[in-house]
Design a protein around this motif. Structure first.
Motif, PDB file in Angstrom:
ATOM      1  N   ILE A 139      44.979  32.237  -2.978  1.00 22.64           N
ATOM      2  CA  ILE A 139      45.806  32.693  -1.853  1.00 22.64           C
ATOM      3  C   ILE A 139      44.933  32.959  -0.636  1.00 22.64           C
ATOM      4  O   ILE A 139      45.284  32.586   0.499  1.00 22.64           O
ATOM      5  N   ALA A 140      43.787  33.592  -0.844  1.00 21.98           N
ATOM      6  CA  ALA A 140      42.875  33.847   0.270  1.00 21.98           C
ATOM      7  C   ALA A 140      42.372  32.537   0.869  1.00 21.98           C
ATOM      8  O   ALA A 140      42.236  32.412   2.099  1.00 21.98           O
ATOM      9  N   LEU A 141      42.123  31.550   0.015  1.00 22.16           N
ATOM     10  CA  LEU A 141      41.667  30.251   0.497  1.00 22.16           C
ATOM     11  C   LEU A 141      42.769  29.538   1.287  1.00 22.16           C
ATOM     12  O   LEU A 141      42.496  28.869   2.291  1.00 22.16           O
ATOM     13  N   VAL A 201      42.715  30.782   4.743  1.00 16.80           N
ATOM     14  CA  VAL A 201      41.648  30.151   5.515  1.00 16.80           C
ATOM     15  C   VAL A 201      42.100  28.780   6.023  1.00 16.80           C
ATOM     16  O   VAL A 201      41.860  28.409   7.178  1.00 16.80           O
ATOM     17  N   GLY A 202      42.785  28.022   5.157  1.00 13.66           N
ATOM     18  CA  GLY A 202      43.299  26.728   5.576  1.00 13.66           C
ATOM     19  C   GLY A 202      44.308  26.847   6.701  1.00 13.66           C
ATOM     20  O   GLY A 202      44.299  26.058   7.655  1.00 13.66           O
ATOM     21  N   ALA A 203      45.191  27.841   6.615  1.00 13.42           N
ATOM     22  CA  ALA A 203      46.166  28.059   7.681  1.00 13.42           C
ATOM     23  C   ALA A 203      45.465  28.423   8.991  1.00 13.42           C
ATOM     24  O   ALA A 203      45.852  27.959  10.069  1.00 13.42           O
ATOM     25  N   GLY A 204      44.428  29.243   8.883  1.00 19.44           N
ATOM     26  CA  GLY A 204      43.668  29.606  10.076  1.00 19.44           C
ATOM     27  C   GLY A 204      42.981  28.411  10.702  1.00 19.44           C
ATOM     28  O   GLY A 204      42.927  28.276  11.931  1.00 19.44           O
ATOM     29  N   PHE A 205      42.472  27.513   9.858  1.00 18.25           N
ATOM     30  CA  PHE A 205      41.816  26.303  10.355  1.00 18.25           C
ATOM     31  C   PHE A 205      42.805  25.410  11.100  1.00 18.25           C
ATOM     32  O   PHE A 205      42.512  24.890  12.185  1.00 18.25           O
ATOM     33  N   LEU A 206      43.999  25.238  10.536  1.00 24.06           N
ATOM     34  CA  LEU A 206      45.003  24.390  11.178  1.00 24.06           C
ATOM     35  C   LEU A 206      45.450  24.972  12.519  1.00 24.06           C
ATOM     36  O   LEU A 206      45.585  24.243  13.509  1.00 24.06           O
ATOM     37  N   LEU A 207      45.665  26.288  12.558  1.00 23.31           N
ATOM     38  CA  LEU A 207      46.080  26.910  13.814  1.00 23.31           C
ATOM     39  C   LEU A 207      44.978  26.823  14.857  1.00 23.31           C
ATOM     40  O   LEU A 207      45.242  26.608  16.047  1.00 23.31           O
ATOM     41  N   HIS A 208      43.731  26.966  14.413  1.00 24.00           N
ATOM     42  CA  HIS A 208      42.598  26.851  15.343  1.00 24.00           C
ATOM     43  C   HIS A 208      42.501  25.435  15.910  1.00 24.00           C
ATOM     44  O   HIS A 208      42.151  25.248  17.078  1.00 24.00           O
ATOM     45  N   LEU A 209      42.815  24.432  15.085  1.00 28.78           N
ATOM     46  CA  LEU A 209      42.817  23.059  15.586  1.00 28.78           C
ATOM     47  C   LEU A 209      43.897  22.863  16.646  1.00 28.78           C
ATOM     48  O   LEU A 209      43.688  22.182  17.655  1.00 28.78           O
ATOM     49  N   LEU A 210      45.062  23.474  16.424  1.00 29.74           N
ATOM     50  CA  LEU A 210      46.162  23.344  17.378  1.00 29.74           C
ATOM     51  C   LEU A 210      45.914  24.158  18.647  1.00 29.74           C
ATOM     52  O   LEU A 210      46.219  23.707  19.754  1.00 29.74           O
ATOM     53  N   VAL A 211      45.343  25.359  18.475  1.00 27.37           N
ATOM     54  CA  VAL A 211      45.064  26.251  19.621  1.00 27.37           C
ATOM     55  C   VAL A 211      43.601  26.691  19.507  1.00 27.37           C
ATOM     56  O   VAL A 211      43.300  27.721  18.899  1.00 27.37           O
ATOM     57  N   PRO A 212      42.668  25.923  20.070  1.00 28.20           N
ATOM     58  CA  PRO A 212      41.238  26.227  19.906  1.00 28.20           C
ATOM     59  C   PRO A 212      40.832  27.621  20.383  1.00 28.20           C
ATOM     60  O   PRO A 212      39.828  28.161  19.916  1.00 28.20           O
ATOM     61  N   ALA A 213      41.599  28.215  21.310  1.00 27.97           N
ATOM     62  CA  ALA A 213      41.246  29.544  21.816  1.00 27.97           C
ATOM     63  C   ALA A 213      41.472  30.636  20.777  1.00 27.97           C
ATOM     64  O   ALA A 213      40.977  31.757  20.934  1.00 27.97           O
ATOM     65  N   VAL A 214      42.213  30.332  19.715  1.00 22.21           N
ATOM     66  CA  VAL A 214      42.482  31.320  18.657  1.00 22.21           C
ATOM     67  C   VAL A 214      41.446  31.161  17.555  1.00 22.21           C
ATOM     68  O   VAL A 214      41.441  30.143  16.849  1.00 22.21           O
ATOM     69  N   GLN A 258      39.537  31.140  14.086  1.00 21.20           N
ATOM     70  CA  GLN A 258      40.048  30.962  12.729  1.00 21.20           C
ATOM     71  C   GLN A 258      40.033  32.268  11.945  1.00 21.20           C
ATOM     72  O   GLN A 258      40.988  32.580  11.218  1.00 21.20           O
ATOM     73  N   LEU A 259      38.975  33.043  12.078  1.00 20.70           N
ATOM     74  CA  LEU A 259      38.863  34.274  11.309  1.00 20.70           C
ATOM     75  C   LEU A 259      39.887  35.314  11.753  1.00 20.70           C
ATOM     76  O   LEU A 259      40.338  36.135  10.945  1.00 20.70           O
ATOM     77  N   THR A 260      40.255  35.289  13.028  1.00 24.06           N
ATOM     78  CA  THR A 260      41.288  36.206  13.507  1.00 24.06           C
ATOM     79  C   THR A 260      42.616  35.907  12.815  1.00 24.06           C
ATOM     80  O   THR A 260      43.345  36.821  12.414  1.00 24.06           O
ATOM     81  N   VAL A 261      42.933  34.627  12.666  1.00 22.12           N
ATOM     82  CA  VAL A 261      44.172  34.245  11.985  1.00 22.12           C
ATOM     83  C   VAL A 261      44.166  34.762  10.550  1.00 22.12           C
ATOM     84  O   VAL A 261      45.180  35.259  10.042  1.00 22.12           O
ATOM     85  N   CYS A 262      43.014  34.687   9.897  1.00 21.51           N
ATOM     86  CA  CYS A 262      42.924  35.129   8.499  1.00 21.51           C
ATOM     87  C   CYS A 262      43.251  36.614   8.358  1.00 21.51           C
ATOM     88  O   CYS A 262      44.020  37.007   7.470  1.00 21.51           O
ATOM     89  N   THR A 297      32.074  30.339   7.049  1.00 18.85           N
ATOM     90  CA  THR A 297      33.381  30.565   7.665  1.00 18.85           C
ATOM     91  C   THR A 297      34.469  30.718   6.618  1.00 18.85           C
ATOM     92  O   THR A 297      35.339  31.598   6.714  1.00 18.85           O
ATOM     93  N   VAL A 298      34.424  29.867   5.588  1.00 16.40           N
ATOM     94  CA  VAL A 298      35.427  29.939   4.524  1.00 16.40           C
ATOM     95  C   VAL A 298      35.333  31.277   3.792  1.00 16.40           C
ATOM     96  O   VAL A 298      36.350  31.958   3.561  1.00 16.40           O
ATOM     97  N   LEU A 299      34.136  31.677   3.432  1.00 16.86           N
ATOM     98  CA  LEU A 299      33.955  32.918   2.681  1.00 16.86           C
ATOM     99  C   LEU A 299      34.362  34.137   3.505  1.00 16.86           C
ATOM    100  O   LEU A 299      35.043  35.051   3.002  1.00 16.86           O
ATOM    101  N   LEU A 300      33.953  34.171   4.770  1.00 14.07           N
ATOM    102  CA  LEU A 300      34.329  35.304   5.613  1.00 14.07           C
ATOM    103  C   LEU A 300      35.827  35.318   5.878  1.00 14.07           C
ATOM    104  O   LEU A 300      36.446  36.393   5.958  1.00 14.07           O
ATOM    105  N   GLY A 301      36.430  34.141   6.007  1.00 11.91           N
ATOM    106  CA  GLY A 301      37.878  34.078   6.193  1.00 11.91           C
ATOM    107  C   GLY A 301      38.610  34.629   4.985  1.00 11.91           C
ATOM    108  O   GLY A 301      39.597  35.377   5.115  1.00 11.91           O
ATOM    109  N   MET A 302      38.173  34.267   3.789  1.00  8.46           N
ATOM    110  CA  MET A 302      38.780  34.802   2.571  1.00  8.46           C
ATOM    111  C   MET A 302      38.618  36.317   2.502  1.00  8.46           C
ATOM    112  O   MET A 302      39.552  37.040   2.122  1.00  8.46           O
ATOM    113  N   ALA A 303      37.435  36.798   2.880  1.00  5.20           N
ATOM    114  CA  ALA A 303      37.186  38.239   2.856  1.00  5.20           C
ATOM    115  C   ALA A 303      38.082  38.972   3.854  1.00  5.20           C
ATOM    116  O   ALA A 303      38.634  40.034   3.543  1.00  5.20           O
TER     117      ALA A 303
END
Length: 321
Positions: free
Chosen positions: A7-9, A12-25, A27-31, A274-280
């Protein structure tokens, strides 16, 4: 455990996709936002506090610590030295003011337990990574870390919008804006998102200044551990001076600075970090329950915004000076 980590991973994937769509956001903030949001949904909390709890706890603790070790591979000591000793000394002083000031503000706001010192580390050094490192010497659990992580992440995201506007009104140069961003924004990803709005010149300066602040993580944690150890000797407890994973962070810095590592290795390490910190961050964010913060929400928000304003203003004054 695997279900919670999965679930945590996914977060991270959702954060990556949103960051691709809106680079100003970032990824870790989304997580962390996804984690906080999940923690407010009754149906989700039954899973987070039940079957998913072991994996979420592992993400919040183990993944964070490994991510901190890998963070050291981003630092090259020669880049810091090239800033010049006046800049190095200035950044160290601003970081000290940020740490002491944030700690004082959090104490005035009556944040409980060790939260003031965790918040001070996060705001002064490098966001959630610093909070996780400091939690190891203060013996703070994930619940005690969750509120400082949320504050430092959300206030750091605020800088992405506010700093470019203020810099434009103040007519800062590109280099000055980079220095201000690197000295005042908390997380490395947030620094990139803020500085890149003013071009590659500002981004290059901001990253080096920011990494100098990250370099202060080990001495700050060790100093705090020593103070707590001395206090513990009087109280019959024993706090670690330098946690093993913070020592690993120092080793990573030395390896990156002294050995010619292939770029491919550095790229993989950065992605893994990035993946590990996003999960955390998802795990820590999911531990926040707004209903349990009733009566302290205003004070908590005031502490975060007050600390953020202190660091931003202190850094800007130094840039002007």
């Amino acid at each position: 455990m695997i279900a919670g980590l999965a679930i945590a991973l996914l977060a991270v994937g959702a954060g990556f996709l949103l960051h691709l769509l809106v680079p100003a956001v970032p990824q870790l903030t989304v997580c962390v936002v996804l984690g906080v949001a999940a923690g407010q949904v009754p149906a989700a909390t039954r899973w987070l506090d039940g079957p998913l709890a072991p994996g979420i706890a592992t993400a919040a603790r183990r993944c964070l610590r490994i991510g901190v070790v890998l963070l050291g591979l981003q630092l090259v000591l020669a880049d810091v030295v090239r800033l010049g000793w006046p800049t190095v000394v200035t950044v160290v002083l601003v970081t000290a003011v940020a740490f002491a000031g944030t700690y004082g503000i959090a104490r005035l706001a009556r944040l409980p337990g060790r939260e003031p010192i965790l918040l001070a580390a996060g705001f002064a050094i490098c966001g959630a990574s610093a909070i996780g490192a400091m939690a190891a010497v203060t013996r703070s659990d994930a619940k005690e870390q969750s509120r400082p992580v949320a504050l430092v992440t959300l206030c750091g995201t605020l800088a992405i919008v506010v700093l470019p506007v203020v810099a434009g009104a103040a007519h800062l140069s590109t280099e000055a804006f980079g220095r201000w961003t690197g000295a005042s924004v908390h997380d490395v990803g947030q620094v990139v998102a803020t500085a890149q709005q003013w071009g590659s010149g500002a981004l290059a300066v901001a990253i080096v200044v920011k990494l100098l602040r990250v370099l202060l993580l080990a001495p700050l944690v060790a100093g705090t551990g020593l103070v707590l150890r001395l206090r513990g000797a009087q109280e019959g407890t024993r706090a670690p001076i330098l946690p093993l994973f913070v020592a690993g962070f120092v080793v990573s810095v030395l390896v990156r600075s002294l050995l010619p590592l292939p770029q491919a290795v550095l790229d993989v390490a950065q992605v893994l970090q990035t993946v590990l910190l996003g999960m955390a961050l998802f795990g820590l964010g999911s531990g926040i329950r707004f209903r349990q913060l009733a009566g302290t929400g205003a004070r908590t928000a005031a502490a975060g915004l007050g600390a953020w304003a202190l660091i931003a203003v202190a850094s800007l004054v130094v840039v002007f000076a």
